[in-house]
Design an enzyme around this catalytic site. Sequence first.
Site, PDB file in Angstrom:
ATOM      1  N   HIS A 198      -0.992  -0.654   9.824  1.00 18.96           N
ATOM      2  CA  HIS A 198      -0.770  -1.362   8.556  1.00 18.96           C
ATOM      3  C   HIS A 198       0.733  -1.571   8.400  1.00 18.96           C
ATOM      4  O   HIS A 198       1.534  -0.796   8.922  1.00 18.96           O
ATOM      5  CB  HIS A 198      -1.302  -0.429   7.453  1.00 18.96           C
ATOM      6  N   LYS A 232      -7.914   5.270  -2.536  1.00 21.09           N
ATOM      7  CA  LYS A 232      -8.884   4.904  -1.488  1.00 21.09           C
ATOM      8  C   LYS A 232      -9.909   6.015  -1.289  1.00 21.09           C
ATOM      9  O   LYS A 232     -10.735   5.952  -0.388  1.00 21.09           O
ATOM     10  CB  LYS A 232      -8.158   4.626  -0.171  1.00 21.09           C
ATOM     11  N   CYS A 254      -2.566  -6.878   5.625  1.00 20.28           N
ATOM     12  CA  CYS A 254      -1.308  -6.142   5.827  1.00 20.28           C
ATOM     13  C   CYS A 254      -1.193  -5.650   7.267  1.00 20.28           C
ATOM     14  O   CYS A 254      -0.733  -4.527   7.509  1.00 20.28           O
ATOM     15  CB  CYS A 254      -1.192  -4.962   4.859  1.00 20.28           C
ATOM     16  N   ASP A 258      -1.253   8.157   9.654  1.00 18.14           N
ATOM     17  CA  ASP A 258      -1.582   7.442   8.426  1.00 18.14           C
ATOM     18  C   ASP A 258      -3.078   7.663   8.185  1.00 18.14           C
ATOM     19  O   ASP A 258      -3.922   7.096   8.888  1.00 18.14           O
ATOM     20  CB  ASP A 258      -1.246   5.958   8.616  1.00 18.14           C
ATOM     21  N   GLN A 285      -7.212   5.413   5.639  1.00 19.39           N
ATOM     22  CA  GLN A 285      -8.624   5.040   5.803  1.00 19.39           C
ATOM     23  C   GLN A 285      -9.484   6.203   6.291  1.00 19.39           C
ATOM     24  O   GLN A 285     -10.696   6.187   6.136  1.00 19.39           O
ATOM     25  CB  GLN A 285      -8.756   3.869   6.794  1.00 19.39           C
TER      26      GLN A 285
HETATM   27  N1  PLP Z   1      -2.210   2.457   5.632  1.00 19.70           N
HETATM   28  C1  PLP Z   1      -3.447   1.962   5.752  1.00 19.70           C
HETATM   29  C2  PLP Z   1      -4.212   2.202   7.022  1.00 19.70           C
HETATM   30  C3  PLP Z   1      -4.022   1.266   4.699  1.00 19.70           C
HETATM   31  O1  PLP Z   1      -5.254   0.780   4.812  1.00 19.70           O
HETATM   32  C4  PLP Z   1      -3.259   1.079   3.517  1.00 19.70           C
HETATM   33  C5  PLP Z   1      -3.804   0.287   2.405  1.00 19.70           C
HETATM   34  O2  PLP Z   1      -4.591  -0.600   2.587  1.00 19.70           O
HETATM   35  C6  PLP Z   1      -1.982   1.638   3.437  1.00 19.70           C
HETATM   36  C7  PLP Z   1      -1.486   2.316   4.518  1.00 19.70           C
HETATM   37  C8  PLP Z   1      -1.134   1.516   2.207  1.00 19.70           C
HETATM   38  O3  PLP Z   1      -1.705   2.241   1.168  1.00 19.70           O
HETATM   39  P1  PLP Z   1      -1.059   2.223  -0.293  1.00 19.70           P
HETATM   40  O4  PLP Z   1      -0.943   0.767  -0.661  1.00 19.70           O
HETATM   41  O5  PLP Z   1      -2.034   2.962  -1.124  1.00 19.70           O
HETATM   42  O6  PLP Z   1       0.264   2.883  -0.213  1.00 19.70           O
END
Ligand code: PLP
Length: 408
Positions: free
Chosen positions: A122, A225, A366, A199, A202
Amino acid sequence: MDVSSVRSLFPQLQESVYGKPLVYLDNAATSLRPLSVVREWDEMSLKHNSNLHRAVHKTAVDATERYEAARAAVASFIGSASPKEIVFTSGTTQSINLVAACLENAGFFSEGDEILIAESEHHSDIVPWQLVSGRKSLKIKILPVKQKGEIEIDKLPALLTSKTKICCVAQVSNVLGVINPIKEICEICHANGTLVLVDGAQGIAHLTTDVRELGCDFYAFSGHKMFAAPGVGVLYGRQPLLESLPPYMGGGEMIESVSWEKTTFAPVPGRFEAGTQNISGVPTLVPAIELCKRLKTSEIEKEQAAIKNYILDAFAEDADITLYGNPAEREKKIPLFSISVKGAHHEDLALILDKMGIATRSGQMCAEPLMDRFGVTGMLRASFVPYNTLDEAKYFVECLKKAIKMLK
Ligand code: PLP
């Protein structure tokens, strides 16, 4: 718990859109909120609202206790050795930025050092590293993914050099839904002296996560999430590592002592939590975690597997649909499906599905470098969690086929 009892916990599932019952398949972006989370937020706002860690009065003590109870609950939920390893942030994005900035400020990087990032990341796990790389003249290297979405783990050893300082990889890609071999990645990286940041945005709601079992150095995720309030996130860091890092931001409550000559900083994790924190939001992690634990029943797992198999079979039969993230072993995928359709734009499909009551995500998600990797401008994504039913999956496929026909 079966699926209908899970559904009864989420009031928003009673909503309709354009006169149709809401079928919410945008869970990978933000999940819906159960009543227990809403009630916790309300209770914090209506009964326990006060600043944290500062005052001695009863209300402040209550608020602080609930905030710290959330830290203990998170630590236990992800298998951390101590609540001291849990830093509250505003979300995954802030957690990763915090690590990048603190490592930079600690003098961890020298010119020419390398950061290895999985191709499926992401933007939140790419751009913070690009910012540091720009300032420190570092090199970003890419850990590629195969056509079916699995990380090319075989290529990892050759990508690591004595200059590779950190490897950044998602537990589960938000586009591919593929569960990455984090434990193996950590073992290979650690043998090279390379840190690993995971990260978990998900992974956290779908998998059982034990950070010590995984062996990662940092693990980041977002509350919104995993059924908690938005604006709340977590950074796990191994305690000695966190202790070796300087603060991220300066302000109230992150200090030990302040004078014009010299300021000293609070022990971890307080050192990384400058200013007033999310008083109402952080405690909602407690009911959200409780729910995540209760969702791990065989009945729910069966329904989730049935959804996954149904959709994978349906997509495999349709020559117009390309599914991204289709590992040979289906257990290596969560019920998250990103597709492109020959002759139909993802945005048009999403707009038609919306009129049928189905909330999906369309666009680059993203993850623009991954879109480039697969040669598409965007995708359509449907992501399921335990309140989604097999009937909803069938309705989604039926409506998708109708939408494709309309656009052809
Ligand atoms: N990393 C992953 C794999 C994501 O799916 C997302 C959000 O869609 C993020 C990071 C960013 O999360 P946040 O916007 O809650 O900081």
